[in-house]
Design a protein around this motif. Structure first.
Motif, PDB file in Angstrom:
ATOM      1  N   LYS A 291      22.577  47.656  -5.830  1.00  0.00           N
ATOM      2  CA  LYS A 291      21.587  47.668  -4.459  1.00  0.00           C
ATOM      3  C   LYS A 291      21.904  47.987  -3.359  1.00  0.00           C
ATOM      4  O   LYS A 291      23.047  47.684  -2.980  1.00  0.00           O
ATOM      5  CB  LYS A 291      21.073  46.109  -4.394  1.00  0.00           C
ATOM      6  CG  LYS A 291      20.133  45.495  -3.429  1.00  0.00           C
ATOM      7  CD  LYS A 291      20.118  43.954  -3.248  1.00  0.00           C
ATOM      8  CE  LYS A 291      19.422  43.241  -4.332  1.00  0.00           C
ATOM      9  NZ  LYS A 291      19.307  41.907  -3.820  1.00  0.00           N
ATOM     10  N   LYS A 292      21.000  48.567  -2.704  1.00  0.00           N
ATOM     11  CA  LYS A 292      21.258  49.010  -1.076  1.00  0.00           C
ATOM     12  C   LYS A 292      20.645  48.243  -0.271  1.00  0.00           C
ATOM     13  O   LYS A 292      19.599  47.955  -0.334  1.00  0.00           O
ATOM     14  CB  LYS A 292      20.886  50.336  -0.960  1.00  0.00           C
ATOM     15  CG  LYS A 292      22.072  51.305  -1.424  1.00  0.00           C
ATOM     16  CD  LYS A 292      21.901  52.819  -1.050  1.00  0.00           C
ATOM     17  CE  LYS A 292      23.063  53.641  -1.234  1.00  0.00           C
ATOM     18  NZ  LYS A 292      22.538  55.062  -1.828  1.00  0.00           N
ATOM     19  N   LYS A 296      24.725  47.931   3.414  1.00  0.00           N
ATOM     20  CA  LYS A 296      25.584  47.416   2.570  1.00  0.00           C
ATOM     21  C   LYS A 296      24.780  48.052   1.214  1.00  0.00           C
ATOM     22  O   LYS A 296      24.108  48.337   1.000  1.00  0.00           O
ATOM     23  CB  LYS A 296      25.781  45.974   2.365  1.00  0.00           C
ATOM     24  CG  LYS A 296      26.759  45.468   3.281  1.00  0.00           C
ATOM     25  CD  LYS A 296      27.115  43.880   2.599  1.00  0.00           C
ATOM     26  CE  LYS A 296      28.438  43.376   3.454  1.00  0.00           C
ATOM     27  NZ  LYS A 296      28.600  42.182   2.897  1.00  0.00           N
ATOM     28  N   GLU A 297      26.031  48.541   0.383  1.00  0.00           N
ATOM     29  CA  GLU A 297      25.848  48.930  -1.014  1.00  0.00           C
ATOM     30  C   GLU A 297      26.585  47.888  -1.793  1.00  0.00           C
ATOM     31  O   GLU A 297      27.572  47.578  -1.768  1.00  0.00           O
ATOM     32  CB  GLU A 297      26.110  50.106  -1.282  1.00  0.00           C
ATOM     33  CG  GLU A 297      25.823  50.952  -2.792  1.00  0.00           C
ATOM     34  CD  GLU A 297      26.264  52.109  -2.969  1.00  0.00           C
ATOM     35  OE1 GLU A 297      26.741  52.881  -2.108  1.00  0.00           O
ATOM     36  OE2 GLU A 297      25.789  52.739  -3.978  1.00  0.00           O
ATOM     37  N   GLU A 332      31.538  56.428  -2.346  1.00  0.00           N
ATOM     38  CA  GLU A 332      30.747  54.999  -2.020  1.00  0.00           C
ATOM     39  C   GLU A 332      31.685  54.147  -1.438  1.00  0.00           C
ATOM     40  O   GLU A 332      32.757  53.836  -1.439  1.00  0.00           O
ATOM     41  CB  GLU A 332      30.092  54.473  -3.276  1.00  0.00           C
ATOM     42  CG  GLU A 332      29.469  55.432  -4.027  1.00  0.00           C
ATOM     43  CD  GLU A 332      28.278  56.108  -3.312  1.00  0.00           C
ATOM     44  OE1 GLU A 332      27.555  55.521  -2.777  1.00  0.00           O
ATOM     45  OE2 GLU A 332      28.293  57.487  -3.130  1.00  0.00           O
ATOM     46  N   VAL A 334      31.640  50.129  -1.286  1.00  0.00           N
ATOM     47  CA  VAL A 334      30.585  49.102  -1.835  1.00  0.00           C
ATOM     48  C   VAL A 334      31.310  47.941  -1.697  1.00  0.00           C
ATOM     49  O   VAL A 334      32.270  47.592  -1.385  1.00  0.00           O
ATOM     50  CB  VAL A 334      30.316  49.494  -3.036  1.00  0.00           C
ATOM     51  CG1 VAL A 334      29.677  50.811  -3.270  1.00  0.00           C
ATOM     52  CG2 VAL A 334      31.600  49.426  -4.056  1.00  0.00           C
ATOM     53  N   LYS A 355      30.268  56.888  -7.510  1.00  0.00           N
ATOM     54  CA  LYS A 355      28.912  56.349  -7.989  1.00  0.00           C
ATOM     55  C   LYS A 355      29.016  55.546  -9.270  1.00  0.00           C
ATOM     56  O   LYS A 355      29.715  56.390 -10.246  1.00  0.00           O
ATOM     57  CB  LYS A 355      27.825  57.426  -8.047  1.00  0.00           C
ATOM     58  CG  LYS A 355      27.390  57.518  -6.792  1.00  0.00           C
ATOM     59  CD  LYS A 355      26.058  58.596  -7.025  1.00  0.00           C
ATOM     60  CE  LYS A 355      25.071  58.544  -5.570  1.00  0.00           C
ATOM     61  NZ  LYS A 355      25.361  57.671  -4.421  1.00  0.00           N
TER      62      LYS A 355
END
Ligand SMILES: *Cc1c(COP(=O)(O)O)cnc(C)c1O
Length: 411
Positions: A291-292, A296-297, A332, A334, A355
């Protein structure tokens, strides 16, 4: 990715996730390292595994075979040790509030040593030894006024610790009187444990020097137990002191003191927990949804604070990789979040990863200490399985909890 030449994808297929994985060769290397370097020609030495870091039968079996001694802090840990026939005389019983039942049991089976935390406990032991006509060897846990918080340590007059007694306090003096009057209590020496994940060797030296100073008053050789707390590598910010250096330094400090003064030492002990098991352990998860949010991711995993509460409890940091994508570009940044109904259920924040795709496996490193042993059934999560790998073979140390086991004690 392989651990001890076993493909972790194969472990996922066989045991599912979340999964605790231990590299047995690494466990043995750590145990053998301490046993090898923590040695002196001047006095006996003993290396205890502080079992609270990871107390399951299989690791205790390995510790027993390697020749380690054991530190337990509860009936549960003692029971686990006895179930693998851990030699009773190599078990030390710690804790600030042992119950009368625990003390009676430990004394009646002839446990190696009870580390006495306070005056009231000593009075309880005094009564029990007389009632059972059984003797017991004891150490007194001292509050040596050395406080260590990971990177920093301070020698304080920190007098209000929950653990131990202060040197020359009224309680301390009274304890020596109780001991003098009861020949069933075999006073052997002193213990101190100054904290955990400590990087500064000087903190241990300072604590040991305090204990050595106290021994001057006694005209027989004492057992000194300097505790555990040796730091491990969680992330590259951590620069722990190798166990050979820790061991040799502490031995040298004690040997120097023997040369300079007329102190006598029967035995010097250490009790590492974390530094035996932490780096030998991994946790394997499956990534589910992602989820983004505006800033944040998130990568969500199928475990979380129920199998590793340390990030939520102590803001502990961990490193991780996506299995099979270790060498891909880490594009990323995350947050790795668990599946519990808690905003604080985050395992890693700011992890640099490639990713991910749904179904990818995420592995976290250095999870061998205080992960399984602090696991919980919050949200009725099932306690994960624990698998040991050695020489290309894998075997279960603990199988995954079942739904029925989760409710079997509920009426
Ligand atoms: C927790 C504890 C240890 C082990 O500490 P680690 O940080 O795991 O090495 C040793 N001795 C005592 C008395 C403890 O409470």
């Amino acid at each position: 990715m392989e651990i001890s030449t076993v493909d972790v994808r194969y472990l996922k297929e066989k045991y599912g996730t979340p999964l605790y994985i231990y590299d047995v060769a690494h466990l043995k290397r750590n145990m053998e390292g301490y046993l090898k370097y923590f040695k002196s020609n001047e006095f006996e030495t003993e290396v205890l595994f502080a079992s609270k870091a990871f107390s399951v039968k299989e690791v205790l079996r390995i510790a027993k075979e390697e020749g380690m001694s054991l530190d337990v802090v509860s009936m549960g840990e003692l029971y686990t040790a006895l179930k693998v026939d851990f030699p009773k005389d190599r078990i030390y019983f710690h804790g600030n509030n042992k119950t009368i039942e625990e003390l009676e049991y430990a004394i009646s089976i002839g446990i190696g040593i009870i580390v006495v935390d306070n005056l009231m406990e000593l009075y309880a032991i005094d009564e029990i030894t007389k009632k059972l006509s059984k003797s017991i060897r004891i150490l007194i846990r001292m509050n040596v006024g050395v406080e260590a918080h990971t990177h920093k340590f301070i020698v304080t007059s920190h007098v209000d610790s929950k653990f131990g007694v202060l040197y020359n306090s009224e309680d301390y003096k009274e304890m020596l009187e109780v001991i003098k009057k009861n020949p069933l209590i075999k006073f052997k020496g002193f213990h101190s444990h100054i904290g955990s994940q400590i990087f500064d060797l000087n903190a241990f030296k300072a604590a040991l020097e305090k204990l050595l100073n106290i021994t001057k008053e006694f005209d027989f050789p004492l057992v000194l137990n300097i505790g555990g707390g040796f730091a491990v590598h969680y992330t590259d910010e951590d620069k722990p002191i190798p166990f050979d250096i820790v061991s040799k330094t502490l031995i040298e400090v004690a040997e120097e003191a023997l040369k300079k003064t007329n102190i006598k030492i029967e035995k010097l002990c250490i009790e590492p927990g974390r530094s035996i098991v932490a780096e030998a352990g991994y946790t394997l998860y499956t990534i589910g949804f992602m989820k983004k949010t505006p800033n944040k991711e998130y990568y969500f995993i199928d475990g979380g604070m129920t199998d590793n509460i340390r990030p939520a409890l102590y803001q502990a940091k961990y490193d991780c990789d996506i299995v099979g994508k270790e060498n891909e570009e880490k594009t990323e940044v995350v947050t790795i979040a668990g599946k519990c109904c808690e905003s604080g259920d985050l395992i890693i924040e700011g992890a640099r990863l490639p990713k991910a795709a749904i179904g990818d496996l995420l592995i976290t490193y250095t999870t061998g200490a205080y992960g399984y042993s602090m696991s919980s059934n919050y949200n009725k999560a099932l306690t994960p399985a624990v698998v040991f790998v050695e020489d290309g073979k894998d075997y279960l140390a603990v199988r995954r909890q079942t739904l029925d086991e989760l409710i079997e004690r509920e009426v």
